[in-house]
Design an enzyme around this catalytic site. Structure first.
Site, mmCIF file in Angstrom:
data_model
loop_
_atom_site.group_PDB
_atom_site.id
_atom_site.type_symbol
_atom_site.label_atom_id
_atom_site.label_comp_id
_atom_site.label_asym_id
_atom_site.label_seq_id
_atom_site.Cartn_x
_atom_site.Cartn_y
_atom_site.Cartn_z
ATOM 1 N N GLY A 170 0.842 -1.205 0.000
ATOM 2 C CA GLY A 170 0.000 0.000 0.000
ATOM 3 C C GLY A 170 0.867 1.240 0.000
ATOM 4 O O GLY A 170 2.072 1.150 0.257
ATOM 5 N N GLY A 177 1.171 3.338 2.161
ATOM 6 C CA GLY A 177 1.744 3.581 3.498
ATOM 7 C C GLY A 177 2.609 2.436 3.978
ATOM 8 O O GLY A 177 2.937 2.361 5.169
ATOM 9 N N SER A 178 3.019 1.552 3.073
ATOM 10 C CA SER A 178 3.687 0.308 3.484
ATOM 11 C C SER A 178 5.042 0.524 4.176
ATOM 12 O O SER A 178 5.971 1.090 3.594
ATOM 13 C CB SER A 178 3.876 -0.569 2.240
ATOM 14 O OG SER A 178 4.732 -1.655 2.525
ATOM 15 N N ASN A 179 5.124 0.021 5.416
ATOM 16 C CA ASN A 179 6.415 0.040 6.132
ATOM 17 C C ASN A 179 7.410 -0.852 5.408
ATOM 18 O O ASN A 179 8.593 -0.535 5.297
ATOM 19 C CB ASN A 179 6.241 -0.524 7.552
ATOM 20 C CG ASN A 179 5.319 0.308 8.406
ATOM 21 O OD1 ASN A 179 5.453 1.525 8.466
ATOM 22 N ND2 ASN A 179 4.361 -0.340 9.059
ATOM 23 N N ALA A 187 7.610 -1.694 2.189
ATOM 24 C CA ALA A 187 8.149 -1.168 0.928
ATOM 25 C C ALA A 187 9.220 -0.113 1.211
ATOM 26 O O ALA A 187 10.268 -0.085 0.565
ATOM 27 C CB ALA A 187 7.017 -0.587 0.081
#
Ligand SMILES: Cc1ncc(COP(=O)(O)O)c(C=O)c1O
Length: 319
Positions: free
Chosen positions: A73, A75-77, A79
């Site tokens: 997403g 907001g992905s931690n 990624a």
């Protein structure tokens, strides 16, 4: 010893992370709680994903890859940390997000600062990322690059090695403290973290139950994924496959994955007020809410260890 030591690994994290008592939280909750501070793993703003990246990026290096392709997403931690880890080793990264383009904030802003290229699938379905990772990998390959694709969350047998080794680290700390917890609690999303801990605890006969609180997938899907990944990682390093079923608790997703819940916010506020430790609203806050609720139902036997899994950027961005 198993084949663990021969697995390629690069160093990205500052380890071991502290294991600390939480006396005021324990008094407020009525059960002895210890905090395993994996928010302090030390790459970027820290978090659980750094451990798996040590093994994934070592594999990428070994294969001569020059570009990481992954996603999640906006907001992905995961990624963001994957992009930072890649940068740390001199690799580029392409991050694929589901949905339509949004202005970068939080994790995506940090990843962009570190030079990641961000693309959007235009499809709100989270699974649209998976096909896009494959397409971009093929595209980069055709351009003469050497891409290394990793699925959402880094939840592969290679990534799960990160938490299998974290289990060994924890075992050493528990020995030193002469502490024998009955349970280890954590937030479960893509399931790689719990799979590694589950396989490691069974191998070491650690004596504690690993309990994941799901923040996204249905319980049955988590149990199946953890089972598969746990068996794969055990097979990979030649240790016995765990025989006990994985334990996953539902009922704490709140309004949905990636969104804060009032129950999680209350749990995080309690931890911040009592211990001065921040839990992220999307993962650890909901897991702590699960632990506190189970304790109120009389289902928790102390002492327990709670994994503080990071996600600091979302403290500022999630709605
Ligand atoms: C802060 C944080 N905690 C917990 C998790 C859950 O880990 P896993 O996806 O391995 O289940 C994640 C996953 O992204 C995370 O970012």
């Amino acid at each position: 010893m198993s084949g663990l030591l021969s697995q390629p690994r690069v160093r990205l994290a500052t380890l071991p992370t502290p294991l600390r008592p939480a006396p005021r939280l324990s008094a407020a909750a009525g059960v002895e709680i210890w905090l395993k501070r994996d928010d302090l793993t030390g790459l970027g703003l820290g978090g659980n994903k750094v451990r798996g990246l040590e093994f994934l990026l070592a594999e990428a290096q070994q294969q001569g890859c020059d570009c990481l392709v992954t996603g999640g997403g906006p907001g992905s931690n995961w990624a963001m940390l994957a992009a930072l880890g890649a940068r740390n080793l001199g690799m580029d990264s392409v991050l694929v997000c589901y949905g339509d383009p949004v202005p970068p904030s939080g994790n995506m802003q940090l990843a962009t600062m570190a030079g990641a290229q961000v693309r959007f699938t235009g499809d709100p379905d989270r699974a649209s990322v998976d096909g896009a990772i494959e397409e971009i990998t093929a595209e980069l390959g055709a351009e003469g690059r050497r891409p290394y694709p990793v699925g959402r969350g880094g939840a592969t047998a290679t990534g799960a090695l990160g938490y299998l080794t974290a289990g060994l680290e924890l075992a050493g700390q528990l020995d030193e403290l002469e502490l024998a917890p009955a349970q280890l609690w954590l937030a479960t999303g893509s399931c790689g973290t719990q799979a590694g801990l589950w396989a490691g605890a069974a191998w070491q006969r650690s004596g504690y139950q690993v309990i994941g609180v799901t923040v996204s997938r249905p319980v049955e899907e988590c149990v199946a994924r953890i089972g598969r990944l746990g068996r794969e990682v055990a097979d990979r390093i030649g240790i016995p496959a765990p025989t006990c079923p994985p334990c996953v608790l539902g009922g704490h997703i709140g309004p949905g994955y990636g969104r804060r819940s009032p129950e999680g916010d209350a749990a995080a506020a309690l931890v911040a007020r009592t211990e001065g430790v921040f839990l992220d609203p999307i993962f650890a806050a909901k897991a702590m809410a699960g632990l506190l609720a189970a304790n109120r139902r009389g289902q928790v036997t102390g002492p327990v260890v709670f994994l503080v899994s990071g996600g600091a950027p979302t403290l500022f961005t999630s709605d």
